[in-house]
Design an enzyme around this catalytic site. Structure first.
Site, PDB file in Angstrom:
ATOM      1  N   CYS A  78       0.913  -1.194   0.042  1.00  0.00           N
ATOM      2  CA  CYS A  78      -0.055   0.054  -0.075  1.00  0.00           C
ATOM      3  C   CYS A  78       0.933   1.410  -0.088  1.00  0.00           C
ATOM      4  CB  CYS A  78      -0.751  -0.111   1.219  1.00  0.00           C
ATOM      5  SG  CYS A  78      -2.318   0.992   0.940  1.00  0.00           S
ATOM      6  N   HIS A 173      -3.094  -5.625   1.645  1.00  0.00           N
ATOM      7  CA  HIS A 173      -2.108  -5.982   3.075  1.00  0.00           C
ATOM      8  C   HIS A 173      -2.370  -7.289   3.261  1.00  0.00           C
ATOM      9  CE1 HIS A 173      -2.072  -1.331   3.709  1.00  0.00           C
ATOM     10  NE2 HIS A 173      -3.330  -1.173   3.220  1.00  0.00           N
ATOM     11  N   GLU A 175      -0.365  -8.423   5.336  1.00  0.00           N
ATOM     12  CA  GLU A 175      -0.164  -8.617   6.922  1.00  0.00           C
ATOM     13  C   GLU A 175      -1.327  -8.632   7.804  1.00  0.00           C
ATOM     14  OE1 GLU A 175       0.339  -5.956   4.890  1.00  0.00           O
ATOM     15  OE2 GLU A 175      -0.065  -4.197   5.805  1.00  0.00           O
TER      16      GLU A 175
END
EC number: 4.3.3.6
Lengths: 197, 300
Positions: A78, A173, A175
């Protein structure tokens, strides 16, 4: 093998958790001397304009550019993708990127937070199972230059993941979704380069 | 539209909580004009809170404080590209509907405005736009999360420039989380009763040792050292309300607070950015405020 996570602002702890789960030694990077000891770097999600300002204010931007040029494996999610792009559209006045990826990225391409979404993407390089991707006021790659390769597109054709040598960038994302394959792929680049050295 | 849209999911908890994750380690600044929003973005704010009067002015001018004029919010949205938040009154679900229609990035259901409902908060699950809510303790935070808040900020005492209440509230929330983590499973039922919070959330926090959403601190932060202290006490980031634009040199102070928030554990950096900032906001000691004027007591 030490992997850094740029810890100026954003969701750097989530990245550090994923990387540690995968067995990496992880340090937070806010200063040039911390950057100097890492074998790979993750630039997290967050606000790219803030990361840019802090990187320049604390003397990190030029060392980052130098290490990217010298082949350091870097994965940006991002805001991290924006930082890695050679060219950024809709940046704030005076905003600079680090560059490295031969792409044009449009910041905040989907609009306000009500347009943020999650979806499944096919990303063949990571295997047959789709990747569950969360886009949060995310950027898109508007054009991919000859040196870079698109890894994933939305159904409408917009590019949301790219790779160029040791650099990797995603609009979304992994993560925060428990999706580890991008980090594994990044760590394989770090490992390959560390072994070659 | 392409076929992909059928599989795209908007307004999920993950998407709403995720934006707060991206704001972590950052500073969210109150602004009342587009010009202030520009100064905030240039100084390194991760987001701005658009409102008509900063809390210090709401305090001194009195009267009912409400949602901002849509023209003001749109002017601020047009000026900056970082996220724009706006405040709705506690329980005022129509102000929230309006703010969602204006496509703000986060709604703050805020005790700084005059409450619209002294019993109920907004049912926040039905909105695509995420909500942040204030809390003075863990039970209050969990009641807000149960209603759909995607981010919590400890309340402090807004508009005072006195950081003592912010300190009290972040310490309280952190210590109550730590207490839950040390309890045996059979004690959690009574803990949930005492916190006046849903058992499922209490059990989750006992297990994980943290809130399921991002926790910022607000209310009285006026200096770089205040912001760094909140970070050292375990906040994920800070809101600065009156502290910036009620000070002598807003642009410089805003940039200094941003740097101190990132390098919160490095006193040399905090010292460096604290030099020559000019006058901080004058401030009011919270102990001098009569109870009816304490905003943190709004919310239930």
């Amino acid at each position: 093998m030490t992997v850094g996570v740029l810890a100026l602002q954003g969701d750097f702890r989530e990245h550090a958790d994923v990387l540690r789960t995968l067995g990496a030694d992880v340090i937070h990077v806010r200063r040039p001397e911390e950057l100097a000891v890492v074998d790979g770097l993750v630039i997290p999600g967050g606000e790219s304009s803030v990361m840019d300002k802090l990187a320049r204010a604390f003397g990190l931007a030029e060392p980052l550019r130098a290490r990217i040029r010298s082949g350091l494996p870097v994965y940006g999610t991002c805001a991290g993708l924006i930082m890695l792009a050679d060219s950024v559209l809709d940046a704030i006045v005076g905003q600079e990127s680090l560059g490295g990826l031969d792409v044009v990225v449009r910041r905040n391409a989907f609009g306000s937070q009500t347009q943020s979404f999650e979806t499944d993407l096919d990303i063949p390089v990571l295997g047959a199972d789709p990747v569950h991707a969360v886009f949060i006021r995310g950027p898109v790659v508007e054009s991919v230059g000859p040196a870079a390769t698109a890894l994933a597109t939305l159904a409408d054709g917009r590019v949301v993941a790219v790779e160029q040598g040791n650099l990797l960038g995603t609009s979304f994302h992994p993560e925060i979704t428990g999706e580890y394959r991008f980090h594994e792929y990044f760590l394989s680049k770090v490992r390959a380069r560390t072994l070659a050295a | 539209m392409t076929e992909s849209t059928s599989t795209e999911q908007f307004g999920s908890s993950r998407v709403k909580r995720g934006l707060a994750d991206m704001l972590k380690g950052g500073v969210i600044m109150d602004v009342v004009t587009a010009e202030q929003a520009r100064i905030a973005e240039d100084a390194g704010a991760v987001a701005v809170m658009a409102l008509e009067r900063v809390p210090a002015d709401i305090r001194s001018q009195g009267g009912v404080a409400r949602m901002s004029d849509p023209d003001l919010i749109e002017a601020i949205k047009a000026e900056v590209s970082i996220p724009v938040m706006a405040k709705a009154r506690i329980g005022h679900f129509v102000e929230a509907q309006v703010l969602q229609a204006l496509e703000v990035d986060y709604i703050d259901e805020s005790e700084v405005l005059s409450p619209a409902d002294y019993v109920n908060h907004i049912d926040k699950w039905g909105y695509n736009v995420p909500f942040v809510c204030g809390a003075t303790n863990l039970g209050e935070a969990l009641r807000r999360i149960n209603e759909g808040a995607a981010m919590i900020r400890s309340k402090g005492e807004a508009g005072t420039g006195d950081v003592s209440e912010a300190t009290k509230h972040i310490r309280k929330i952190k210590s109550e989380i730590a207490q839950l983590s040390s309890m045996s499973k059979d004690e959690l039922y009574v803990a949930a009763k005492e916190l006046q919070a849903p058992y499922a959330l209490v059990a989750e926090i006992a297990e994980t040792g943290k809130l399921p959403v991002v926790l910022f601190t607000a209310g009285g932060v006026a200096t770089p050292a205040d912001a760094a202290m909140m970070m050292q006490l375990g906040a994920d980031g800070v809101f600065v309300g009156s502290g910036i634009f009620k000070s002598g040199n807003p642009a410089q102070r805003a940039a200094a607070v941003v740097k101190a928030t990132t390098f919160y554990d490095d006193p040399a950096v905090i010292a460096e950015v604290s030099r020559g900032l000019g006058e901080a906001m004058v401030g009011i000691n919270v102990s001098d405020l009569a109870a009816p004027h304490r905003l943190a007591e709004r919310g239930w």
